[in-house]
Motif scaffolding. Structure first.
Motif, short mmCIF file in Angstrom:
data_model
loop_
_atom_site.label_atom_id
_atom_site.label_comp_id
_atom_site.label_asym_id
_atom_site.label_seq_id
_atom_site.Cartn_x
_atom_site.Cartn_y
_atom_site.Cartn_z
N LEU A 1 19.89 -47.40 68.24
CA LEU A 1 19.26 -46.14 67.83
C LEU A 1 19.35 -45.90 66.32
CD1 LEU A 1 20.64 -43.87 70.71
CD2 LEU A 1 18.40 -45.01 70.58
N GLU B 1 18.01 -47.01 50.07
CA GLU B 1 16.91 -46.17 50.51
C GLU B 1 15.87 -45.97 49.42
OE1 GLU B 1 16.72 -42.00 52.92
OE2 GLU B 1 18.63 -43.10 52.96
N TYR C 1 21.65 -51.66 52.21
CA TYR C 1 20.36 -51.01 52.34
C TYR C 1 20.24 -49.95 51.24
CZ TYR C 1 16.57 -48.47 54.72
OH TYR C 1 15.39 -47.86 55.05
N ASP D 1 14.51 -51.78 67.06
CA ASP D 1 14.79 -51.01 65.85
C ASP D 1 15.80 -51.83 65.06
OD1 ASP D 1 16.11 -49.35 64.00
OD2 ASP D 1 15.80 -47.56 65.22
N ILE D 2 15.37 -52.41 63.95
CA ILE D 2 16.28 -53.27 63.20
C ILE D 2 16.25 -52.97 61.71
CG2 ILE D 2 16.08 -55.19 64.83
CD1 ILE D 2 14.21 -56.58 62.96
N VAL D 3 17.28 -53.37 61.02
CA VAL D 3 17.24 -53.48 59.57
C VAL D 3 17.15 -54.97 59.28
CG1 VAL D 3 18.53 -53.21 57.43
CG2 VAL D 3 18.45 -51.35 59.10
N VAL E 1 13.70 -49.18 48.83
CA VAL E 1 12.80 -49.54 49.91
C VAL E 1 11.64 -48.56 50.04
CG1 VAL E 1 13.64 -48.33 51.96
CG2 VAL E 1 13.09 -50.77 52.09
N LYS F 1 16.78 -55.07 51.87
CA LYS F 1 16.83 -54.70 53.28
C LYS F 1 15.84 -53.59 53.56
CE LYS F 1 21.57 -56.15 53.89
NZ LYS F 1 21.23 -57.45 54.50
N SER F 2 15.16 -53.65 54.71
CA SER F 2 14.34 -52.52 55.11
C SER F 2 14.40 -52.38 56.61
CB SER F 2 12.90 -52.69 54.63
OG SER F 2 12.25 -53.66 55.40
N ARG F 3 14.16 -51.16 57.06
CA ARG F 3 14.19 -50.92 58.49
C ARG F 3 12.81 -51.21 59.07
NH1 ARG F 3 15.81 -45.19 61.20
NH2 ARG F 3 16.65 -46.04 63.14
N ARG G 1 22.16 -46.73 62.55
CA ARG G 1 23.43 -47.28 62.03
C ARG G 1 23.72 -46.70 60.66
NH1 ARG G 1 18.54 -48.79 62.16
NH2 ARG G 1 18.77 -50.59 63.53
N GLU H 1 7.45 -48.20 59.05
CA GLU H 1 8.52 -48.34 58.08
C GLU H 1 8.52 -47.24 57.04
OE1 GLU H 1 8.31 -52.18 56.25
OE2 GLU H 1 7.87 -53.23 58.11
N LEU I 1 12.53 -42.33 58.80
CA LEU I 1 13.17 -43.55 59.27
C LEU I 1 13.74 -44.36 58.12
CD1 LEU I 1 10.79 -44.50 62.15
CD2 LEU I 1 13.00 -43.34 62.23
N GLU I 2 13.39 -43.96 56.90
CA GLU I 2 14.01 -44.67 55.77
C GLU I 2 15.51 -44.48 55.74
OE1 GLU I 2 11.83 -43.81 52.19
OE2 GLU I 2 10.13 -45.05 52.83
N ASN I 3 16.00 -43.42 56.35
CA ASN I 3 17.45 -43.34 56.57
C ASN I 3 17.77 -44.08 57.87
OD1 ASN I 3 20.06 -42.79 57.30
ND2 ASN I 3 20.01 -40.69 56.48
N PRO I 4 18.45 -45.21 57.77
CA PRO I 4 18.61 -46.10 58.93
C PRO I 4 19.48 -45.50 60.03
CG PRO I 4 19.86 -46.91 57.04
CD PRO I 4 19.07 -45.75 56.55
N LYS I 5 20.07 -44.36 59.75
CA LYS I 5 20.91 -43.68 60.75
C LYS I 5 20.07 -42.86 61.71
CE LYS I 5 24.70 -40.38 60.89
NZ LYS I 5 25.56 -39.49 60.11
N ASN I 6 18.93 -42.37 61.22
CA ASN I 6 18.09 -41.50 62.05
C ASN I 6 17.46 -42.26 63.21
OD1 ASN I 6 18.67 -39.44 60.28
ND2 ASN I 6 16.79 -39.71 59.08
N HIS I 7 17.39 -41.59 64.36
CA HIS I 7 16.78 -42.21 65.54
C HIS I 7 15.26 -42.14 65.43
CE1 HIS I 7 20.63 -41.49 68.14
NE2 HIS I 7 20.92 -41.85 66.90
#
Lengths: 379, 379, 379, 379
Positions: free
Chosen positions: D327, D338, D336, C233-235, D341, C243-245, D329, C157, C161-167
């Motif tokens: 992957l 950033e 969320y 991979d969830i938020v 978190v 919320k956290s990824r 979002r 976490e 990956l703190e940017n939830p868009k990044n794979h």
């Protein structure tokens, strides 16, 4: 030659007498069954009438103690109320009666059962579901209507009352005094619970007490009736979804519900109770709809019973003019901590913790506000 | 130099007066805010006291109408009861007051708020959560305890009553007559609802009626109080989980709840109501715990309001000796079908369908029985 | 002079080593505790490091079997999934570890515990709630952050990956093969259940089987890992609402959940299961939020365990390229009735009953339609 | 002379052709109705057959766009899954078809409807409840069985598969490739949502995109089918409670569910979502049981739609070998944060608050422990 044997739920009244005759005309042997669950009835007259109409056998059985212990008590543990207002009465009497009826049918080798519950009401459903659940091969043979005749729990659903706007006449009620005419002095009761069921009731002023289930429940009915407790006029949703008006008298159950709610909240953890209340509500719905004998109600009764292990203690109540007032309660299993709750003692409680608790609880609320601000004003 | 400005929820009493002085000693400018939500208070005396203790500004505002329309009415739509017995009072007053307080803080450029609600009770939580939800950047500055002083809704939580066994003294109650001393004649009210909220209340015998929200609610409080309605003595689970005793008087809310339950069941589909009741219960819990202003309560209020579109009609009630009796109800939106419910008319209803309905409902019960038989007797 | 003794949850890593030193500097005696719940760790190196940093005592204990039997198995009975997607891993490891830690604290007479779980995450909450629940007088002494290091259940976490868009990068995963690189042949497993927990797993092609809880779970992890099963991979919403990824690998738990859902639906009554699923969801929420040791989770575990009495039988599954496919199932306790379900056999089932069932079910819908017609068109 | 007119749901197959002939022999005029909801069918051949068998009129209508927008989309907003595993397909097709059928019946003055759905399955219930709900006076005229023939959503429920232990043969599936034979390269999709429904799907590698509801859903079915996504083999509880096996292919719906769950959790408050998930589950149950057109489902659809106002943003997914992987979002309405978190930034978050939060949360747990200690050890 006989088409087989029918066990008929017989009341001695006109309706079920007609059914008896009709069944015989259809070629069945008929055994009648009449359960005493506390109603005001001339059982011997009913026996003679059944015999005179050609019943092959007549069963009249006193199910009162069983009804209280195995049906009313578990419903009390569940604070069983349907749609917030109807304290299940008939709904739990029906499976008690039908259970015994199919037992007789099995024992007597009867393949059929019959009853006089109306095709439109809940009672047909409750009766027949119980029969199928406990004796899956049984066949139901029906004729017609049925006269409600319970003592513990009356219901009136007909005539001018079919217009839900009309007021119920004063002489409708049989178990309860009109509160306007009830005593001007309250009775004060102390009810003692163990495992979520009453084990003793004491009239505090008179010093009189009862301690068998049947005596306890009868006494609650007596005192409640004397003070006009437990009258309700509601429109309810029947099992099949149509609305009907019901006018009920449940004096004993009303007192019991108040007392049980009180001792339960006193001895049960907050979160456990919240879960348990969800189960209670489901239980009342299932039972109302006729599923007392079902896998789901068995499961719920087990869960609810488990929650009652520490529901123990005494509740004092005043009964007066149609109302039940809780006066106080005590319990060796109480989760109430007098020291913790006191304004004057800090004990283990640090006010600074509360501020932290609140700020953390507000993290989510602040985020919500932030988003609303960002995306424009809220509706 | 000032540390900044604090808006203090001020009651005129000893506790918040101390806080006022303390805040000034700490170096803050203090603005006091006193909301009139119906309590019996000398507002002008409070103003003078605040000024004499050095308040920079004094706000005294009449929030009564807003409290009834925006807080009590939505709670009535939700039949809001906490733990089956506590009709939310203070729990909905607090967000009403705090909402206005942070509005003042924003307008006056104050970065701080303060109040006198105890560190152990629910009120601190309700107060501060509202502040953070509506003014996320605000800081809370606290000193000490707080004296409860509501008129619409009293609560007493101290002294000898901390032992939950002790009975409440007769002189504890302020809003309600002792039912033993209340009139020997009932009042009969007719409450008219639209969209699930009362729009008119009529005293049937006197012909008198009220039709603004504040007048309606005040009148329900008056009549309920006169007849001793709405006294409760409970042990409840506070927001943080500890148990405490509460003795409440909610005369108006008790009448309103009875009437609303009745008209709602009369006009709402069975299954819709079942879902809606689940939402009601959650709503009451969230509100009790301080989350009136939260995404979840907003969502629930929207859903509940939607369910009330057809909750319309009139309910007649008799109020007597601490009790509320429903006498009858009518509605243009009723789902009650007099013809369908009648025992004498078959109409569209085929009794044969009922038998089929029951046999199909029993398929599952029979399977359960089969399995039990196969695998041996059940517990 | 010592301030007292602290039992520190020690990982051997940088963070908890710092805490150890810091605690000693503060004047505490420090006992370290390191639990083996299956993670890939050099336990002896950790012991030496703790000793060299001045730990008074070092406990390293193998809790793997206990973790599987007393934590993973009950969670499997509950189909424990948080927010539809997160198969609880760390959330159930934490109470297992903390339980043993306070046991040691009690035994060693330590008044304090410490750990390195972050102030923002769920783990601090889960750890400390367990401590307070099992050892109410204990005090927590904290310093700082914590490095997650589980083997059974990884979570990542941080950083980009703190940017939830990044794979998520391919090399992030430690327990599971990338499905693109996993075998082109499925493994077929048969899992046998009794009382809702697996008692045997067999690799059908290889004929290999395992039958102790730890062996079964380890083997499911191994096979799942080999085929890339259980990557998510969830938020998610943390306990405190933010919320956290989370990126998780739960190979064994994913297989187990599929199999358990299947055998449970096969052997449990429809309505019982519906109630039980409601309890499951609550259970997962409570556990996620740190309340494994609480009255409500105890109650739920009892209820859920009771529902599992007949959850017995065998499920065959194919594991392939990240996916679990149910192939078939059998059970001596099945409620599936091949004859009843057959299209070709009528048996006890009368189609006419179905029509009656439907017409009765529609009574309510017709009333609704009638009302809508009467009051005008619907929205 | 004609007994009246029947509108028959006609498939062109043997079963409904028999019914057509049978209805004419019974003396009815027959109008056939065949809906195109995406199934692979020779509609012109069906028309000719109906005419040659004596249909008075033949309706063949393309309901595909309506099915996607008014039925699949609301189900997607509700994450509609029955018993955790069955993604409602037929259950939502049936009300779509029957709604149009009764519209035709009304328009053509037909008093009767007919269909070929089996007496034992769910489809008869779903079909007839819809008819009664939308056309309360209609009468149903039935003959016999029915061949399932949907394209969007296949189900197979017969023959050797009636033994739930037997594996499904590979050639059973019509919409989805066997994952073992599916491409070795994933497709990567980006699905864009607004108000909780997809408004655009883009194949990221190919740059191709779709933006009408029907095109979007067809494309998800195509890509899902290509990669073998959405095969399920389950035993489910039918509406009437008996268990039956279902083998389903729902490629498009499976992808849509994954994506919607992800964007919903990303943009919806924790507590709102918890409430909404409870409503979702009820909605899926009601719909499965045939109550799409009912007051309760109308109410739920309104509530659920309201919850979707901010469910907006883009989800990227990889589709590969039967599996859907999220992957990443992004959303303008994300909750969320950033910064909040991040492990490295404290911001507004005071670790001391967390300790307070935990201690307050533990008050109840400690009381529980105290009581257990007092009353002896727990089980």
């Amino acid at each position: 030659m006989s088409k087989g044997t029918v066990v008929l739920a017989y009341s001695g009244g006109l309706d079920t007498s007609c059914i008896l005759v009709w069944l015989k005309e259809q070629g069945y042997d008929v055994i009648t069954f009449l359960a005493n669950i506390g109603q005001d009835e001339d059982f011997e007259a009913a026996r003679k009438k059944a015999e005179s109409l050609g019943a092959k056998k007549v069963f009249i059985e006193d199910l009162r103690a069983e009804f209280v212990e195995n049906f009313i008590w578990p419903a009390a543990q569940a604070n069983a109320v349907y749609e917030d207002r109807y304290l299940l009465g008939t709904a739990i009497a029906r499976p008690c009666i039908a259970r015994r009826q199919v037992e007789i049918a099995r024992k007597e080798g009867a393949q059929f059962v019959s009853h006089g519950a109306t095709g439109k009401g809940n009672d047909q459903i409750r009766f027949e579901l119980t029969c199928y659940a406990l004796y899956p091969e049984v066949k139901v043979r029906l004729m017609s209507d049925y006269a409600n005749c319970f003592i513990f729990l009356y219901s009136y659903e007909s005539g001018i009352l079919e217009n839900p706007k009309n007021h119920a006449p004063a002489d409708l009620y049989l178990m309860t005094k009109n509160p306007e005419d009830s005593p001007n002095d309250p009775d004060v009761l102390e009810i003692e619970f163990s495992h979520g069921v009453p084990v003793k009731v004491t009239n505090v002023k008179e010093g009189k007490s009862k301690d068998s289930p049947l005596d306890i429940f009868s006494y609650l009915n007596e005192i409640g009736g004397k003070h006009g407790v437990g009258r309700t006029d509601i429109v309810e949703n029947r099992a099949i979804g149509m609305k009907s008006r019901g006018i009920y008298e449940t004096p004993g159950t009303t007192i019991l519900l108040s007392a049980h709610l009180d001792i339960e909240t006193f001895t049960m953890d907050k979160e456990v109770r919240q879960i348990k209340r969800g189960l209670d509500i489901k239980f009342a719905e299932f039972v109302y709809n006729g599923f007392w004998y079902s896998p789901e109600c068995e499961f719920l009764r087990h869960c609810i019973a488990m929650s009652q292990v520490n529901v123990e203690g005494k509740v004092q109540l005043s009964i007066f003019k149609g109302q039940v007032y809780i006066l106080g309660r005590e319990s060796p299993k109480s989760l109430y901590n007098e020291e913790l709750v006191s304004m004057d003692v800090l004990g283990d409680y640090d006010p600074c913790d509360a501020s932290g608790f609140i700020r953390i609880s507000a993290v989510r609320l602040r985020e919500h506000h932030r988003l609303q601000g960002y995306h424009g004003a809220k509706q």
